[in-house]
Design an enzyme around this catalytic site. Structure first.
Site, PDB file in Angstrom:
ATOM      1  N   ARG A  39       0.712  -0.980  -0.055  1.00  0.00           N
ATOM      2  CA  ARG A  39      -0.010  -0.065  -0.049  1.00  0.00           C
ATOM      3  C   ARG A  39       0.946   1.334  -0.141  1.00  0.00           C
ATOM      4  O   ARG A  39       0.509   2.316   0.625  1.00  0.00           O
ATOM      5  CB  ARG A  39      -0.905   0.278   1.091  1.00  0.00           C
ATOM      6  CG  ARG A  39      -1.997  -1.329   1.096  1.00  0.00           C
ATOM      7  CD  ARG A  39      -2.902  -1.232   0.175  1.00  0.00           C
ATOM      8  NE  ARG A  39      -3.906  -0.273   0.308  1.00  0.00           N
ATOM      9  CZ  ARG A  39      -5.190  -0.783   1.136  1.00  0.00           C
ATOM     10  NH1 ARG A  39      -5.017  -1.979   1.663  1.00  0.00           N
ATOM     11  NH2 ARG A  39      -6.150   0.086   1.048  1.00  0.00           N
ATOM     12  N   ARG A  43      -3.125   6.715   0.879  1.00  0.00           N
ATOM     13  CA  ARG A  43      -3.425   7.992   1.631  1.00  0.00           C
ATOM     14  C   ARG A  43      -2.260   8.547   2.473  1.00  0.00           C
ATOM     15  O   ARG A  43      -2.607   9.722   2.940  1.00  0.00           O
ATOM     16  CB  ARG A  43      -4.617   7.770   2.267  1.00  0.00           C
ATOM     17  CG  ARG A  43      -5.751   7.743   1.589  1.00  0.00           C
ATOM     18  CD  ARG A  43      -7.108   7.177   2.075  1.00  0.00           C
ATOM     19  NE  ARG A  43      -6.746   5.820   2.505  1.00  0.00           N
ATOM     20  CZ  ARG A  43      -7.716   4.992   3.483  1.00  0.00           C
ATOM     21  NH1 ARG A  43      -8.763   5.389   3.724  1.00  0.00           N
ATOM     22  NH2 ARG A  43      -7.329   3.865   3.575  1.00  0.00           N
ATOM     23  N   ARG A  52      -6.564  11.959  -5.523  1.00  0.00           N
ATOM     24  CA  ARG A  52      -7.766  11.369  -5.361  1.00  0.00           C
ATOM     25  C   ARG A  52      -8.904  12.386  -5.020  1.00  0.00           C
ATOM     26  O   ARG A  52     -10.232  11.714  -5.380  1.00  0.00           O
ATOM     27  CB  ARG A  52      -7.632  10.476  -3.926  1.00  0.00           C
ATOM     28  CG  ARG A  52      -8.638   9.707  -3.471  1.00  0.00           C
ATOM     29  CD  ARG A  52      -9.003   8.378  -4.108  1.00  0.00           C
ATOM     30  NE  ARG A  52      -9.920   7.693  -3.519  1.00  0.00           N
ATOM     31  CZ  ARG A  52     -11.102   7.892  -3.844  1.00  0.00           C
ATOM     32  NH1 ARG A  52     -11.650   8.855  -4.593  1.00  0.00           N
ATOM     33  NH2 ARG A  52     -12.182   7.165  -3.308  1.00  0.00           N
ATOM     34  N   ASP A  89      -7.489  -2.256  -7.287  1.00  0.00           N
ATOM     35  CA  ASP A  89      -7.763  -2.789  -6.012  1.00  0.00           C
ATOM     36  C   ASP A  89      -8.163  -4.143  -6.204  1.00  0.00           C
ATOM     37  O   ASP A  89      -8.543  -4.559  -7.162  1.00  0.00           O
ATOM     38  CB  ASP A  89      -8.964  -2.146  -5.281  1.00  0.00           C
ATOM     39  CG  ASP A  89      -9.076  -2.360  -3.752  1.00  0.00           C
ATOM     40  OD1 ASP A  89      -8.394  -1.733  -2.948  1.00  0.00           O
ATOM     41  OD2 ASP A  89      -9.957  -3.285  -3.429  1.00  0.00           O
ATOM     42  N   TYR A 165     -15.068 -10.749   1.034  1.00  0.00           N
ATOM     43  CA  TYR A 165     -16.100  -9.597   0.949  1.00  0.00           C
ATOM     44  C   TYR A 165     -17.046  -9.792   0.093  1.00  0.00           C
ATOM     45  O   TYR A 165     -18.213  -9.046   0.222  1.00  0.00           O
ATOM     46  CB  TYR A 165     -14.842  -8.449   0.025  1.00  0.00           C
ATOM     47  CG  TYR A 165     -13.777  -7.862   0.847  1.00  0.00           C
ATOM     48  CD1 TYR A 165     -13.983  -6.953   1.641  1.00  0.00           C
ATOM     49  CD2 TYR A 165     -12.741  -8.550   0.984  1.00  0.00           C
ATOM     50  CE1 TYR A 165     -13.075  -6.243   2.566  1.00  0.00           C
ATOM     51  CE2 TYR A 165     -11.480  -8.113   1.692  1.00  0.00           C
ATOM     52  CZ  TYR A 165     -11.772  -6.868   2.520  1.00  0.00           C
ATOM     53  OH  TYR A 165     -10.681  -6.438   3.402  1.00  0.00           O
TER      54      TYR A 165
HETATM   55  O1  CP3 Z   1       0.342   0.753  -3.260  1.00  0.00           O
HETATM   56  C1  CP3 Z   1      -0.710  -0.182  -3.175  1.00  0.00           C
HETATM   57  O2  CP3 Z   1      -0.624  -1.166  -2.864  1.00  0.00           O
HETATM   58  C2  CP3 Z   1      -1.887   0.424  -3.907  1.00  0.00           C
HETATM   59  C3  CP3 Z   1      -2.707  -0.530  -4.371  1.00  0.00           C
HETATM   60  C4  CP3 Z   1      -3.749  -1.327  -3.669  1.00  0.00           C
HETATM   61  C5  CP3 Z   1      -4.835  -0.590  -2.892  1.00  0.00           C
HETATM   62  N1  CP3 Z   1      -5.518  -1.848  -2.353  1.00  0.00           N
HETATM   63  C6  CP3 Z   1      -5.325   0.671  -3.243  1.00  0.00           C
HETATM   64  C7  CP3 Z   1      -6.445   0.902  -2.273  1.00  0.00           C
HETATM   65  C8  CP3 Z   1      -3.764  -2.635  -3.023  1.00  0.00           C
HETATM   66  C9  CP3 Z   1      -2.370  -3.613  -3.339  1.00  0.00           C
HETATM   67  C10 CP3 Z   1      -4.748  -3.098  -2.507  1.00  0.00           C
HETATM   68  C11 CP3 Z   1      -5.048  -4.382  -1.961  1.00  0.00           C
HETATM   69  C12 CP3 Z   1      -6.173  -4.592  -1.076  1.00  0.00           C
HETATM   70  N2  CP3 Z   1      -7.361  -3.953  -1.212  1.00  0.00           N
HETATM   71  C13 CP3 Z   1      -6.131  -5.505  -0.084  1.00  0.00           C
HETATM   72  C14 CP3 Z   1      -5.175  -6.403   0.494  1.00  0.00           C
HETATM   73  C15 CP3 Z   1      -4.153  -5.810   1.018  1.00  0.00           C
HETATM   74  C16 CP3 Z   1      -4.313  -5.411   2.510  1.00  0.00           C
HETATM   75  O3  CP3 Z   1      -4.242  -4.291   2.486  1.00  0.00           O
HETATM   76  O4  CP3 Z   1      -4.813  -6.173   3.243  1.00  0.00           O
HETATM   77  C17 CP3 Z   1      -7.480  -5.340   0.386  1.00  0.00           C
HETATM   78  C18 CP3 Z   1      -7.935  -6.226   1.516  1.00  0.00           C
HETATM   79  C19 CP3 Z   1      -8.252  -4.416  -0.297  1.00  0.00           C
HETATM   80  C20 CP3 Z   1      -9.716  -4.045  -0.016  1.00  0.00           C
HETATM   81  C21 CP3 Z   1      -9.831  -2.498   0.285  1.00  0.00           C
HETATM   82  N3  CP3 Z   1      -9.492  -1.626  -0.517  1.00  0.00           N
HETATM   83  C22 CP3 Z   1     -10.069  -2.055   1.510  1.00  0.00           C
HETATM   84  C23 CP3 Z   1     -10.750  -3.000   2.641  1.00  0.00           C
HETATM   85  C24 CP3 Z   1     -10.299  -0.696   1.386  1.00  0.00           C
HETATM   86  C25 CP3 Z   1     -10.918   0.283   2.423  1.00  0.00           C
HETATM   87  C26 CP3 Z   1      -9.931   0.451   3.471  1.00  0.00           C
HETATM   88  C27 CP3 Z   1      -8.759   1.372   3.106  1.00  0.00           C
HETATM   89  O5  CP3 Z   1      -7.740   0.945   3.292  1.00  0.00           O
HETATM   90  O6  CP3 Z   1      -9.169   2.461   2.778  1.00  0.00           O
HETATM   91  C28 CP3 Z   1      -9.800  -0.464   0.006  1.00  0.00           C
HETATM   92  C29 CP3 Z   1      -9.793   0.939  -0.617  1.00  0.00           C
HETATM   93  C30 CP3 Z   1      -8.323   1.222  -1.176  1.00  0.00           C
HETATM   94  N4  CP3 Z   1      -7.537   0.469  -1.699  1.00  0.00           N
HETATM   95  C31 CP3 Z   1      -7.587   2.623  -1.056  1.00  0.00           C
HETATM   96  C32 CP3 Z   1      -6.414   2.414  -1.487  1.00  0.00           C
HETATM   97  C33 CP3 Z   1      -5.341   3.568  -1.667  1.00  0.00           C
HETATM   98  C34 CP3 Z   1      -8.084   3.741  -0.069  1.00  0.00           C
HETATM   99  C35 CP3 Z   1      -9.189   4.342  -1.029  1.00  0.00           C
HETATM  100  C36 CP3 Z   1      -9.372   5.669  -1.033  1.00  0.00           C
HETATM  101  O7  CP3 Z   1      -8.304   6.431  -1.487  1.00  0.00           O
HETATM  102  O8  CP3 Z   1     -10.272   6.463  -0.503  1.00  0.00           O
END
Ligand code: CP3
Length: 363
Positions: A39, A43, A52, A89, A165
């Protein structure tokens, strides 16, 4: 496509053009080890928050190549990391399978919950890939924008985690719905998992064809399962994905991340066929060094709270990891994704520590 000017500072640009990450995934000991952070795009970066803010809908953000390319490049540009991870994602897979997926601000993902007895989505290859075509465009654009020594990582969620999910309808505290389904309707649940295996393997193969050089399979919720269920819903589906991806692309290393697996990390390392395993921060580095054979490259496992806190916690964490894991093929990373409140200066300090420290055990 996002153009990077000639003056864009990629701090680790150098004479060596074969990415360090790929050398390590191929079994070489590289010292100091390559570093990237789960990640890393997101943010905690002010430039991400600014980007964003221009797109309300998160999936639209993921599906717009210019924006996704820029989000992937931001942390590489700022920190000089050894790899970029394509911005997307894990929930684009259920979206491409026709399930309703949305991201509510401050609430995380929401999905239309799938229940036992519901008609399962079908994997229709052309429709599925048409929906994900923008992700492949992101990969093509990223590979063109990145210097050759920076590796490009693709990814997907593992079937178990994506299914949590889809079945729970979003995040969950106890995973009761999916776990009950897996026990009470084995046949139906196995069909859902088979569908996800097929879609995920096909998705990863397309990412590779578009230009990613390694792929990581995120099994964020692997740790909630007892050993027999872990074997059935984490190891078996992952092994099948590995088999399919490897058959099509034998040269591409695969990283697995069964977060929270505890003792099950050993079975995962031996039985899935993955090349590398990312371990979470609850795993002792000295245990991992002994329990996991060197032919399974390790990645990890700094506590993301130690990075957020910085100072002595960060220095101690880095030293411990390099002492126990630095003399084998190893990729420095966190034990789980970087937290939004992490100060960018702490990430800079982390990289300085990893690159500046001698990583063989002291006599
Ligand atoms: O640098 C990176 O790794 C970015 C790419 C990336 C994202 N999500 C962007 C994202 C990756 C590899 C993920 C994987 C992901 N997404 C996982 C597995 C890894 C982990 O962290 O356990 C999971 C479980 C998700 C599902 C997911 N996506 C959730 C639960 C959420 C909300 C919680 C949160 O962290 O915000 C997201 C949203 C998400 N995915 C964001 C980002 C940058 C935040 C969204 C925003 O900018 O508002």
């Amino acid at each position: 496509m996002t153009e990077l000017s000639d003056t864009t500072p990629f701090e680790n640009a150098g004479a060596e053009t074969h990415p360090k990450l790929l050398r390590v995934l191929g079994g070489e000991v590289v010292n100091p080890p390559p570093i990237w952070l789960m990640r890393q795009a997101g943010r905690h970066l002010p430039e991400y928050r600014a980007l964003r803010a221009k797109t309300a809908n998160f999936l639209e953000f993921c599906y717009t190549p210019d924006i996704a390319i820029e989000a992937s490049l931001q942390p590489v540009r700022r920190y000089g990391l050894d790899a970029a991870i394509m911005f997307s994602d894990i929930l684009v897979v259920p979206d491409a399978l026709g399930r309703k997926v949305s991201f509510e601000v401050g609430e995380g993902p929401k999905l239309d919950p799938l229940r036992p007895g519901d008609v399962l989505p079908v994997f229709e290859e052309d429709t599925f890939h048409a929906k994900l075509n923008q992700v492949y465009s992101t990969v093509i654009g990223l590979r063109a924008a990145l210097p050759p020594e920076v590796a490009l990582i693709g990814f997907a969620g593992a079937p178990w985690t994506v299914a949590t999910y889809m079945v729970e309808g979003g995040g969950s505290r106890d995973f009761q719905k999916i776990r009950r389904w897996a026990y009470t309707d084995l046949g139906g649940f196995a069909r859902l998992m088979d569908l996800l295996v097929e879609a995920t393997a096909s998705y990863l193969c397309r990412q590779i064809s578009a230009g990613v050089q390694t792929v990581q399979i995120f099994d964020t919720w692997a740790g909630v399962l007892p050993p027999d269920q872990f074997r059935r819903w984490v190891i078996e589906p992952t092994a099948e994905i590995v088999r399919r991806v490897r058959e099509a692309h034998p040269e591409v290393p695969i990283i697995g991340f069964p977060r929270g697996a505890g003792n099950n990390y050993i079975a995962y390392a031996f039985e899935t066929g993955i090349d590398a395993m990312s371990i979470d921060a609850t795993v002792s580095t000295s245990w991992a060094a002994r329990a996991i054979p060197e032919r399974c490259v390790l990645q990890g496992n700094l506590d993301n709270l130690a990075l957020l806190a910085g100072g002595a916690a960060l220095e101690r964490g880095v030293r411990d990891i390099l002492t126990h894991l630095g003399s084998r093929p190893f990729v420095f990373n966190l034990g789980h994704g970087i937290l939004p409140d992490t100060p960018p200066e702490h990430v800079e300090r982390l990289i300085e520590l990893v690159r500046g420290q001698v990583s063989t055990p002291r006599a």
